[in-house]
Design an enzyme around this catalytic site. Structure first.
Site, PDB file in Angstrom:
ATOM      1  N   ASP A  79       0.770  -1.244   0.000  1.00 20.58           N
ATOM      2  CA  ASP A  79       0.000   0.000   0.000  1.00 20.58           C
ATOM      3  C   ASP A  79       0.803   1.298   0.000  1.00 20.58           C
ATOM      4  N   CYS A  94     -15.357  -7.476 -17.307  1.00 17.87           N
ATOM      5  CA  CYS A  94     -16.491  -6.652 -16.869  1.00 17.87           C
ATOM      6  C   CYS A  94     -17.629  -6.696 -17.892  1.00 17.87           C
ATOM      7  N   CYS A 127     -21.428  -4.876 -17.979  1.00 17.08           N
ATOM      8  CA  CYS A 127     -21.867  -4.527 -16.616  1.00 17.08           C
ATOM      9  C   CYS A 127     -21.440  -3.098 -16.264  1.00 17.08           C
ATOM     10  N   CYS A 154     -21.136  -1.063 -10.692  1.00 24.40           N
ATOM     11  CA  CYS A 154     -20.328  -0.254  -9.750  1.00 24.40           C
ATOM     12  C   CYS A 154     -20.415   1.229 -10.098  1.00 24.40           C
ATOM     13  N   CYS A 176     -19.167   0.293  -4.376  1.00 27.18           N
ATOM     14  CA  CYS A 176     -18.810  -0.219  -5.704  1.00 27.18           C
ATOM     15  C   CYS A 176     -18.230  -1.632  -5.620  1.00 27.18           C
ATOM     16  N   CYS A 223     -20.546  -5.717  -6.953  1.00 28.45           N
ATOM     17  CA  CYS A 223     -19.936  -6.416  -8.099  1.00 28.45           C
ATOM     18  C   CYS A 223     -20.403  -7.873  -8.169  1.00 28.45           C
TER      19      CYS A 223
HETATM   20  C1  B12 Z   1      -4.376   6.187  -3.741  1.00 30.93           C
HETATM   21  C2  B12 Z   1      -5.208   4.985  -3.329  1.00 30.93           C
HETATM   22  C3  B12 Z   1      -6.555   5.189  -3.062  1.00 30.93           C
HETATM   23  C4  B12 Z   1      -7.260   6.504  -3.392  1.00 30.93           C
HETATM   24  C5  B12 Z   1      -7.470   6.571  -4.922  1.00 30.93           C
HETATM   25  C6  B12 Z   1      -8.018   5.248  -5.512  1.00 30.93           C
HETATM   26  C7  B12 Z   1      -7.722   5.020  -6.985  1.00 30.93           C
HETATM   27  N1  B12 Z   1      -8.599   4.271  -7.622  1.00 30.93           N
HETATM   28  O1  B12 Z   1      -6.726   5.493  -7.494  1.00 30.93           O
HETATM   29  C8  B12 Z   1      -8.564   6.395  -2.543  1.00 30.93           C
HETATM   30  C9  B12 Z   1      -8.340   7.027  -1.188  1.00 30.93           C
HETATM   31  C10 B12 Z   1      -9.813   6.988  -3.185  1.00 30.93           C
HETATM   32  C11 B12 Z   1      -8.640   4.870  -2.370  1.00 30.93           C
HETATM   33  C12 B12 Z   1      -9.823   4.207  -2.093  1.00 30.93           C
HETATM   34  C13 B12 Z   1      -9.935   2.835  -1.948  1.00 30.93           C
HETATM   35  N2  B12 Z   1      -8.921   1.951  -1.850  1.00 30.93           N
HETATM   36 CO1  B12 Z   1      -7.073   2.441  -2.227  1.00 30.93          CO
HETATM   37  N3  B12 Z   1      -5.262   2.683  -2.739  1.00 30.93           N
HETATM   38  C14 B12 Z   1      -4.610   3.707  -3.212  1.00 30.93           C
HETATM   39  C15 B12 Z   1      -3.159   3.323  -3.544  1.00 30.93           C
HETATM   40  C16 B12 Z   1      -2.257   3.810  -2.402  1.00 30.93           C
HETATM   41  C17 B12 Z   1      -2.627   3.848  -4.886  1.00 30.93           C
HETATM   42  C18 B12 Z   1      -3.601   3.651  -6.083  1.00 30.93           C
HETATM   43  C19 B12 Z   1      -3.115   4.394  -7.292  1.00 30.93           C
HETATM   44  O2  B12 Z   1      -1.973   4.224  -7.713  1.00 30.93           O
HETATM   45  N4  B12 Z   1      -3.963   5.235  -7.872  1.00 30.93           N
HETATM   46  C20 B12 Z   1      -3.581   6.061  -9.001  1.00 30.93           C
HETATM   47  C21 B12 Z   1      -4.377   5.715 -10.224  1.00 30.93           C
HETATM   48  C22 B12 Z   1      -3.820   6.489 -11.441  1.00 30.93           C
HETATM   49  O3  B12 Z   1      -4.133   4.352 -10.442  1.00 30.93           O
HETATM   50  P1  B12 Z   1      -5.252   3.298 -10.813  1.00 30.93           P
HETATM   51  O4  B12 Z   1      -6.434   3.347  -9.952  1.00 30.93           O
HETATM   52  O5  B12 Z   1      -4.537   2.001 -10.911  1.00 30.93           O
HETATM   53  O6  B12 Z   1      -5.655   3.855 -12.232  1.00 30.93           O
HETATM   54  C23 B12 Z   1      -5.649   3.089 -13.364  1.00 30.93           C
HETATM   55  C24 B12 Z   1      -6.879   3.299 -14.196  1.00 30.93           C
HETATM   56  O7  B12 Z   1      -7.225   4.659 -14.156  1.00 30.93           O
HETATM   57  C25 B12 Z   1      -6.362   2.812 -15.509  1.00 30.93           C
HETATM   58  N5  B12 Z   1      -6.939   3.462 -16.651  1.00 30.93           N
HETATM   59  C26 B12 Z   1      -6.936   4.756 -16.976  1.00 30.93           C
HETATM   60  N6  B12 Z   1      -7.590   4.921 -18.138  1.00 30.93           N
HETATM   61  C27 B12 Z   1      -7.974   3.711 -18.544  1.00 30.93           C
HETATM   62  C28 B12 Z   1      -8.671   3.328 -19.663  1.00 30.93           C
HETATM   63  C29 B12 Z   1      -8.933   1.964 -19.853  1.00 30.93           C
HETATM   64  C30 B12 Z   1      -9.692   1.552 -21.043  1.00 30.93           C
HETATM   65  C31 B12 Z   1      -8.468   1.008 -18.909  1.00 30.93           C
HETATM   66  C32 B12 Z   1      -8.701  -0.451 -19.095  1.00 30.93           C
HETATM   67  C33 B12 Z   1      -7.786   1.446 -17.766  1.00 30.93           C
HETATM   68  C34 B12 Z   1      -7.553   2.790 -17.607  1.00 30.93           C
HETATM   69  O8  B12 Z   1      -4.957   3.025 -15.564  1.00 30.93           O
HETATM   70  C35 B12 Z   1      -4.502   3.469 -14.312  1.00 30.93           C
HETATM   71  C36 B12 Z   1      -3.198   2.783 -14.002  1.00 30.93           C
HETATM   72  O9  B12 Z   1      -3.345   1.384 -14.019  1.00 30.93           O
HETATM   73  C37 B12 Z   1      -3.271   1.751  -3.585  1.00 30.93           C
HETATM   74  C38 B12 Z   1      -2.039   0.995  -3.084  1.00 30.93           C
HETATM   75  C39 B12 Z   1      -0.922   1.031  -4.097  1.00 30.93           C
HETATM   76  N7  B12 Z   1       0.275   1.382  -3.661  1.00 30.93           N
HETATM   77  O10 B12 Z   1      -1.150   0.744  -5.262  1.00 30.93           O
HETATM   78  C40 B12 Z   1      -4.496   1.463  -2.663  1.00 30.93           C
HETATM   79  C41 B12 Z   1      -5.437   0.323  -3.074  1.00 30.93           C
HETATM   80  C42 B12 Z   1      -5.711   0.487  -4.544  1.00 30.93           C
HETATM   81  N8  B12 Z   1      -6.646   0.611  -2.325  1.00 30.93           N
HETATM   82  C43 B12 Z   1      -7.296  -0.441  -1.958  1.00 30.93           C
HETATM   83  C44 B12 Z   1      -8.592  -0.421  -1.357  1.00 30.93           C
HETATM   84  C45 B12 Z   1      -9.062  -1.702  -0.692  1.00 30.93           C
HETATM   85  C46 B12 Z   1      -9.386   0.738  -1.424  1.00 30.93           C
HETATM   86  C47 B12 Z   1     -10.874   0.862  -1.064  1.00 30.93           C
HETATM   87  C48 B12 Z   1     -11.719  -0.340  -1.481  1.00 30.93           C
HETATM   88  C49 B12 Z   1     -11.013   1.115   0.462  1.00 30.93           C
HETATM   89  C50 B12 Z   1     -12.413   1.386   0.946  1.00 30.93           C
HETATM   90  N9  B12 Z   1     -13.248   0.373   1.138  1.00 30.93           N
HETATM   91  O11 B12 Z   1     -12.773   2.524   1.194  1.00 30.93           O
HETATM   92  C51 B12 Z   1     -11.274   2.146  -1.837  1.00 30.93           C
HETATM   93  C52 B12 Z   1     -11.807   1.839  -3.258  1.00 30.93           C
HETATM   94  C53 B12 Z   1     -12.201   3.069  -4.052  1.00 30.93           C
HETATM   95  C54 B12 Z   1     -12.094   2.828  -5.577  1.00 30.93           C
HETATM   96  N10 B12 Z   1     -13.223   2.627  -6.245  1.00 30.93           N
HETATM   97  O12 B12 Z   1     -10.990   2.821  -6.114  1.00 30.93           O
HETATM   98  C55 B12 Z   1      -6.559  -1.719  -2.327  1.00 30.93           C
HETATM   99  C56 B12 Z   1      -7.273  -2.365  -3.516  1.00 30.93           C
HETATM  100  C57 B12 Z   1      -7.150  -3.881  -3.573  1.00 30.93           C
HETATM  101  C58 B12 Z   1      -7.735  -4.400  -4.851  1.00 30.93           C
HETATM  102  N11 B12 Z   1      -8.291  -5.592  -4.807  1.00 30.93           N
HETATM  103  O13 B12 Z   1      -7.679  -3.771  -5.872  1.00 30.93           O
HETATM  104  C59 B12 Z   1      -5.102  -1.162  -2.653  1.00 30.93           C
HETATM  105  C60 B12 Z   1      -4.369  -1.886  -3.767  1.00 30.93           C
HETATM  106  C61 B12 Z   1      -4.322  -1.240  -1.330  1.00 30.93           C
HETATM  107  C62 B12 Z   1      -3.819  -2.651  -1.045  1.00 30.93           C
HETATM  108  N12 B12 Z   1      -2.511  -2.835  -0.916  1.00 30.93           N
HETATM  109  O14 B12 Z   1      -4.562  -3.592  -0.958  1.00 30.93           O
HETATM  110  N13 B12 Z   1      -7.440   4.278  -2.550  1.00 30.93           N
HETATM  111  S1  SF4 Z   2     -15.776   3.766  -2.882  1.00 26.15           S
HETATM  112 FE1  SF4 Z   2     -17.876   4.615  -2.817  1.00 26.15          FE
HETATM  113  S2  SF4 Z   2     -17.664   6.792  -3.372  1.00 26.15           S
HETATM  114 FE2  SF4 Z   2     -15.730   5.753  -3.931  1.00 26.15          FE
HETATM  115  S3  SF4 Z   2     -16.019   5.211  -6.056  1.00 26.15           S
HETATM  116 FE3  SF4 Z   2     -16.715   3.416  -4.881  1.00 26.15          FE
HETATM  117  S4  SF4 Z   2     -18.932   3.736  -4.602  1.00 26.15           S
HETATM  118 FE4  SF4 Z   2     -18.055   5.712  -5.259  1.00 26.15          FE
HETATM  119  S1  SF4 Z   3     -19.521  -4.240 -10.905  1.00 19.82           S
HETATM  120 FE1  SF4 Z   3     -17.736  -5.590 -11.173  1.00 19.82          FE
HETATM  121  S2  SF4 Z   3     -18.079  -6.627 -13.154  1.00 19.82           S
HETATM  122 FE2  SF4 Z   3     -19.481  -4.870 -13.055  1.00 19.82          FE
HETATM  123  S3  SF4 Z   3     -18.350  -3.248 -14.128  1.00 19.82           S
HETATM  124 FE3  SF4 Z   3     -17.933  -3.032 -11.939  1.00 19.82          FE
HETATM  125  S4  SF4 Z   3     -16.023  -4.151 -11.594  1.00 19.82           S
HETATM  126 FE4  SF4 Z   3     -16.846  -4.803 -13.583  1.00 19.82          FE
END
Ligand code: B12
Ligand code: SF4
Ligand code: SF4
Length: 344
Positions: A130, A184, A187, A190, A240, A244
């Site tokens: 993380d 996905c 669907c 989320c 979200c 799923c």
């Molecule tokens: C910053 C962070 C957050 C931030 C931002 C989340 C985000 N989605 O970026 C906040 C605080 C919101 C957050 C929330 C949560 N987090 Co968080 N977070 C992180 C952290 C530290 C970094 C993530 C990151 O690099 N984000 C930056 C963006 C740019 O990266 P990305 O999401 O991968 O973005 C990709 C997409 O945008 C994609 N993309 C862009 N354009 C396109 C277009 C297409 C067509 C496609 C296919 C893809 C694509 O490319 C990007 C790079 O791969 C990681 C740990 C880590 N070191 O990785 C944990 C991590 C992602 N978090 C985790 C968790 C559990 C959560 C929560 C579920 C917690 C909760 N219950 O509240 C929520 C989920 C919210 C959500 N829907 O994402 C887990 C997820 C585990 C898993 N199974 O994936 C992680 C991996 C921590 C861990 N070690 O377990 N988190």
């Molecule tokens: S964690 Fe909650 S607020 Fe954040 S993207 Fe998922 S449904 Fe939306």
């Molecule tokens: S709910 Fe699950 S299967 Fe459906 S779009 Fe979201 S991540 Fe994909």
């Protein structure tokens, strides 16, 4: 070696293990840059630091030859969305209802890492969970653990999406796995359920609108138009994830330390609003919630009370309107006005 490593890591308690090369996801750096350029990281300034490492594991540790990605399951045994209807109670996200996962996962990663060092003389490892500048989700997809869903989290056909990720970087050359692709399909569950419309497009998140960010990372007052959408979520958000359909196949076998504490399943908001610094620290020792501190926590509780629709909460809130923390006081005043029907 790869087979033995996988077997050992699974015996150690990880649900799934995969391997990729450190340079397996060349588009990662560009996508991270686009996210940060757009300001989607909000106040998480650390995301804009050390971006050359975060976006490129070969820059973080040039000697690394393989990245081992591991999944730690925390599948709940209750419906995480049920508490959202109990508006006088606090909704705490599943991942934060037990012990801090960072400790649990890191210990397990070290067990696996030590085993590898014993097997391969001269091997070096670094373990991450993380907090390091490592993009765990795209690396885990490249290692075949699952795919980044439209909600941006990693999910797997055999895992669902209730799992944490951990990484072991190593100088040992291990055979990479095939990357996973998205399943996905059409669907959009989320994207549709998100209370704050935090997804500007499928597979992309604007953290500034995400309740997980707002309750855990965001300092100071939350935008007034988002407060009402937070409902009773006071720490993280699971909507979200919980919706799923792939969770039908969610893996079981959660570590007992990650199981929900009874007092964190649906605690009364009024009780949490009364916590002072010492009370907060005592209640959340060993919990990830401790990290946000009493003030941000009580701010979140006050917003939830304002969203409760229960005018009886005004009495408890009135104790907070002169709180030493200006953000808590502001949240309490907002909540009282809302309960009195003077705000939309
Ligand atoms: C910053 C962070 C957050 C931030 C931002 C989340 C985000 N989605 O970026 C906040 C605080 C919101 C957050 C929330 C949560 N987090 Co968080 N977070 C992180 C952290 C530290 C970094 C993530 C990151 O690099 N984000 C930056 C963006 C740019 O990266 P990305 O999401 O991968 O973005 C990709 C997409 O945008 C994609 N993309 C862009 N354009 C396109 C277009 C297409 C067509 C496609 C296919 C893809 C694509 O490319 C990007 C790079 O791969 C990681 C740990 C880590 N070191 O990785 C944990 C991590 C992602 N978090 C985790 C968790 C559990 C959560 C929560 C579920 C917690 C909760 N219950 O509240 C929520 C989920 C919210 C959500 N829907 O994402 C887990 C997820 C585990 C898993 N199974 O994936 C992680 C991996 C921590 C861990 N070690 O377990 N988190
Ligand atoms: S964690 Fe909650 S607020 Fe954040 S993207 Fe998922 S449904 Fe939306
Ligand atoms: S709910 Fe699950 S299967 Fe459906 S779009 Fe979201 S991540 Fe994909």
């Amino acid at each position: 070696m790869k087979e033995r490593l996988t077997a050992f890591a699974r015996d150690a308690g990880f649900a799934k293990v995969g391997v990729c090369r450190p340079d397996a996801v060349p588009e990662m750096a560009e996508r991270l840059a686009a996210f940060v350029d757009d300001g989607r990281h909000g106040q998480m300034a650390w995301m804009a630091e050390r971006m050359q490492w975060r976006g490129d594991p070969t820059a973080l540790w040039p000697e690394a030859r393989s990245v081992i990605m591991l999944a730690e399951v925390y599948t709940p045994d209750h419906d995480p969305l049920a508490v959202l209807h109990q508006r006088d109670r606090a909704a705490i996200s599943v991942y934060a209802q037990g012990r801090d996962y960072h400790d649990v996962v890191k210990k397990r990663l070290k067990v696996v890492g030590r085993w590898l060092i014993d097997q391969v003389p001269g091997a070096e490892i670094k373990v991450f969970v993380d907090t390091a500048p490592v993009m765990e989700k795209p690396l885990a997809q490249a290692a075949g653990l699952g795919w980044q869903g439209k909600h941006t989290n990693l999910l797997g056909r055999d895992l669902g999406n209730w799992f944490f990720l951990g990484a072991i970087f190593t100088t040992v050359d291990l055979e990479p796995d095939a990357p996973e692709v998205s399943h996905c399909g059409s669907c959009t569950a989320c994207l549709d359920i998100c209370p704050t419309r935090a997804f500007p497009a499928p597979y992309q998140l604007d953290a500034r609108r995400c309740i997980s960010y707002l309750t855990i990372e965001h300092k100071g007052p939350v935008d007034a138009d988002l407060r009402g959408l937070m409902g009773n979520r006071i720490y993280g958000c699971d909507d979200c994830l919980a919706i799923c359909p792939w969770n039908k196949f969610a893996a079981s076998g959660r570590d007992a330390r990650l199981a929900a504490r009874d007092d964190l399943l649906a605690p009364p908001l009024v009780e949490l609003a009364l916590l002072d610094e010492a009370g907060f620290r005592a209640r959340f020792a060993g919990s990830p919630i401790k990290r946000i501190g009493r003030d941000r926590f009580v701010r979140n509780v006050a917003y939830a009370m304002g969203n409760s629709g229960d005018p009886a909460m005004v009495a408890a809130l009135s104790h907070l309107v002169d709180d030493a923390d200006a953000t808590v006081a502001d949240a309490a005043r907002w909540a009282i006005l809302r309960l009195k029907g003077e705000l939309p």
